[in-house]
Write a protein that holds these residues in place. Structure first.
Motif, PDB file in Angstrom:
ATOM      1  N   ALA A 153     -43.178  44.892  17.945  1.00 26.28           N
ATOM      2  CA  ALA A 153     -44.057  45.267  17.001  1.00 26.28           C
ATOM      3  C   ALA A 153     -44.775  43.928  16.353  1.00 26.28           C
ATOM      4  N   ILE A 154     -43.646  43.340  16.030  1.00 26.93           N
ATOM      5  CA  ILE A 154     -42.996  42.205  15.342  1.00 26.93           C
ATOM      6  C   ILE A 154     -44.311  40.907  15.839  1.00 26.93           C
ATOM      7  N   ALA A 155     -43.452  40.782  17.085  1.00 27.51           N
ATOM      8  CA  ALA A 155     -43.923  39.848  17.906  1.00 27.51           C
ATOM      9  C   ALA A 155     -45.417  39.639  18.222  1.00 27.51           C
ATOM     10  N   HIS A 156     -45.807  41.341  17.836  1.00 34.07           N
ATOM     11  CA  HIS A 156     -47.492  41.459  18.215  1.00 34.07           C
ATOM     12  C   HIS A 156     -48.171  41.143  16.583  1.00 34.07           C
ATOM     13  N   GLY A 157     -47.345  41.379  15.734  1.00 32.88           N
ATOM     14  CA  GLY A 157     -48.006  40.992  14.346  1.00 32.88           C
ATOM     15  C   GLY A 157     -48.433  39.606  14.316  1.00 32.88           C
ATOM     16  N   LEU A 158     -46.898  39.103  14.932  1.00 29.65           N
ATOM     17  CA  LEU A 158     -47.133  37.160  15.045  1.00 29.65           C
ATOM     18  C   LEU A 158     -48.110  36.748  16.035  1.00 29.65           C
ATOM     19  N   VAL A 159     -48.449  37.264  17.082  1.00 27.79           N
ATOM     20  CA  VAL A 159     -50.132  37.309  17.157  1.00 27.79           C
ATOM     21  C   VAL A 159     -51.460  37.946  16.777  1.00 27.79           C
ATOM     22  N   MET A 160     -51.378  38.166  16.507  1.00 24.34           N
ATOM     23  CA  MET A 160     -52.419  38.797  15.265  1.00 24.34           C
ATOM     24  C   MET A 160     -52.600  38.080  14.238  1.00 24.34           C
ATOM     25  N   ALA A 161     -51.445  36.989  13.497  1.00 25.01           N
ATOM     26  CA  ALA A 161     -51.127  36.888  12.169  1.00 25.01           C
ATOM     27  C   ALA A 161     -52.269  35.529  12.404  1.00 25.01           C
ATOM     28  N   LEU A 162     -51.208  34.727  13.810  1.00 22.15           N
ATOM     29  CA  LEU A 162     -51.498  33.771  13.826  1.00 22.15           C
ATOM     30  C   LEU A 162     -53.719  33.513  14.811  1.00 22.15           C
ATOM     31  N   GLU A 163     -53.643  34.486  15.113  1.00 15.75           N
ATOM     32  CA  GLU A 163     -54.931  34.381  14.949  1.00 15.75           C
ATOM     33  C   GLU A 163     -55.349  33.730  16.985  1.00 15.75           C
ATOM     34  N   LEU A 164     -54.229  34.007  17.893  1.00 20.25           N
ATOM     35  CA  LEU A 164     -54.585  33.773  19.041  1.00 20.25           C
ATOM     36  C   LEU A 164     -54.647  34.518  20.416  1.00 20.25           C
ATOM     37  N   ASP A 165     -55.372  33.939  21.185  1.00 16.79           N
ATOM     38  CA  ASP A 165     -55.875  34.549  22.577  1.00 16.79           C
ATOM     39  C   ASP A 165     -54.615  35.241  23.052  1.00 16.79           C
ATOM     40  N   PRO A 166     -55.156  36.739  22.689  1.00 13.73           N
ATOM     41  CA  PRO A 166     -53.976  37.674  23.646  1.00 13.73           C
ATOM     42  C   PRO A 166     -53.649  37.781  25.042  1.00 13.73           C
ATOM     43  N   LYS A 167     -55.012  36.757  26.174  1.00 13.98           N
ATOM     44  CA  LYS A 167     -53.705  36.521  26.781  1.00 13.98           C
ATOM     45  C   LYS A 167     -53.849  35.547  27.545  1.00 13.98           C
ATOM     46  N   SER A 168     -53.549  34.315  26.370  1.00 14.64           N
ATOM     47  CA  SER A 168     -53.014  33.498  26.376  1.00 14.64           C
ATOM     48  C   SER A 168     -51.445  33.644  26.862  1.00 14.64           C
ATOM     49  N   ARG A 169     -51.151  31.982  27.788  1.00 12.50           N
ATOM     50  CA  ARG A 169     -49.732  31.866  28.315  1.00 12.50           C
ATOM     51  C   ARG A 169     -48.428  32.172  26.211  1.00 12.50           C
ATOM     52  N   ILE A 170     -49.283  31.216  25.634  1.00 15.52           N
ATOM     53  CA  ILE A 170     -48.508  31.758  24.282  1.00 15.52           C
ATOM     54  C   ILE A 170     -48.623  32.616  23.915  1.00 15.52           C
ATOM     55  N   SER A 171     -48.979  33.747  24.002  1.00 13.13           N
ATOM     56  CA  SER A 171     -49.638  34.563  23.116  1.00 13.13           C
ATOM     57  C   SER A 171     -48.359  35.356  23.928  1.00 13.13           C
ATOM     58  N   SER A 172     -48.204  35.439  25.593  1.00  5.94           N
ATOM     59  CA  SER A 172     -46.817  36.763  26.549  1.00  5.94           C
ATOM     60  C   SER A 172     -45.903  35.822  25.833  1.00  5.94           C
ATOM     61  N   ALA A 173     -46.034  34.670  26.028  1.00  5.96           N
ATOM     62  CA  ALA A 173     -44.549  34.122  25.648  1.00  5.96           C
ATOM     63  C   ALA A 173     -44.087  34.532  24.520  1.00  5.96           C
TER      64      ALA A 173
END
Length: 301
Positions: A153-173
């Motif tokens: 959940a915290i990692a998902h929050g990081l992805v949302m907070a940084l407005e990253l593409d959910p399908k990108s490699r950095i989001s997966s990382a």
């Protein structure tokens, strides 16, 4: 596309039917086998095939499998529904509810931004800090499912907070970093996972069970190496050549987004207090005498 769907439905019927007749032949050849085995294998393989081919959602097909067992008299009702008397389904249910609440209230986004603000807004520092906190949580909280829900959940929050593409490699990382932080440190401690506790309970009649310290001394050095490899995988292998946007001035971006969120809302405070109570209930079950897993699920509900 229509033909592929038809093929999937055909497989979901042919595979269970083939299993039914194959097991039926074995049962006829060996009368000592349970006569309900053919139907059990047919229903179970139907559900597995449906999940694997993704022609039905997992929840209704799992429910259908349960009731088919009952309707086809595979086993008595107390046996079929007996699993609901165990803690595992309920703690998963409670953890999913808390996960949904974390996302709906925005608390995960706030926690993620605060973590980045404290440790420094670089991807490597974020991953290392998540793993460090994961090591500490494995020491305290023996339920790996709860840790996975919290860290992912915290990692998902990081992805949302940084407005990253959910399908990108950095989001997966980032998501994988959350998962590894919850799971990798667990096997270094006797109380790090439920599986370790169950395994020790099963073998106590065969060998002498190690103490908590002996278990940690034997396993923790290797688990630390495993955690280091997990960090390397999340930082170097999974992202490839991708980077977090604005990483050069990410600290200013994080501070700005924290300001935009404003102070914590009443809903966020309520959820934070409930989460603390749920985790505290798990950790203190030997003192209050209640089943910590069911208490966690009750608080979540």
């Amino acid at each position: 596309m229509l033909r592929i769907t038809h093929l999937k439905w055909l497989l979901s019927l042919l595979i269970p039917a083939g299993a039914y007749f194959a097991v039926q032949t074995a049962v006829q050849a060996d009368p000592s086998l349970n006569p309900h085995l053919p139907m059990f294998f047919a229903i179970t393989l139907w559900a597995i095939t449906v999940w694997a081919t993704d022609i039905l959602p997992a929840v209704p097909s799992a429910a259908a499998m349960t009731f088919l067992y009952l309707l086809c008299n595979v086993a008595p009702a107390p046996v079929i529904f007996g699993a609901w008397g165990a803690f595992l389904p309920w703690i998963c249910f409670g953890a999913l509810i808390l996960s949904e609440a974390l996302e709906q209230t925005g608390l995960t986004r706030r926690l993620a931004l605060q973590l980045m603000h404290l440790v420094g807004a670089t991807f490597t520092r974020i991953v290392v800090s998540l793993m460090t906190v994961g090591m500490f949580m494995a020491f305290l909280l023996p339920d790996i499912m709860c840790r996975v829900i919290i860290f992912v959940a915290i990692a998902h929050g990081l992805v949302m907070a940084l407005e990253l593409d959910p399908k990108s490699r950095i989001s997966s990382a980032i998501i994988m970093a959350g998962f590894c932080s919850a799971t990798s440190p667990g096997y270094g401690f006797l109380t790090g996972t439920e599986m370790s506790l169950i395994a020790m309970d099963q073998i106590k009649s065969i060998i002498t069970i190690p103490t908590w310290g002996e278990y940690a001394l034997a396993n923790l050095p290797f688990i630390i190496l495993y955690c280091c490899f997990s960090i390397f995988m999340c930082v170097k292998i999974i992202p490839g050549k991708e980077h977090i946007p604005h990483e050069d001035h990410l600290k200013e971006v994080v501070a700005e987004r924290l300001r935009d969120m404003g102070p914590m809302t009443t809903q966020e405070w309520k959820l934070l207090i409930l989460m603390i109570c749920a985790i505290t209930g798990l950790l203190t079950s030997k003192w209050h005498g209640l089943n910590g897993y069911f208490l966690y699920a009750l608080i979540a509900i």
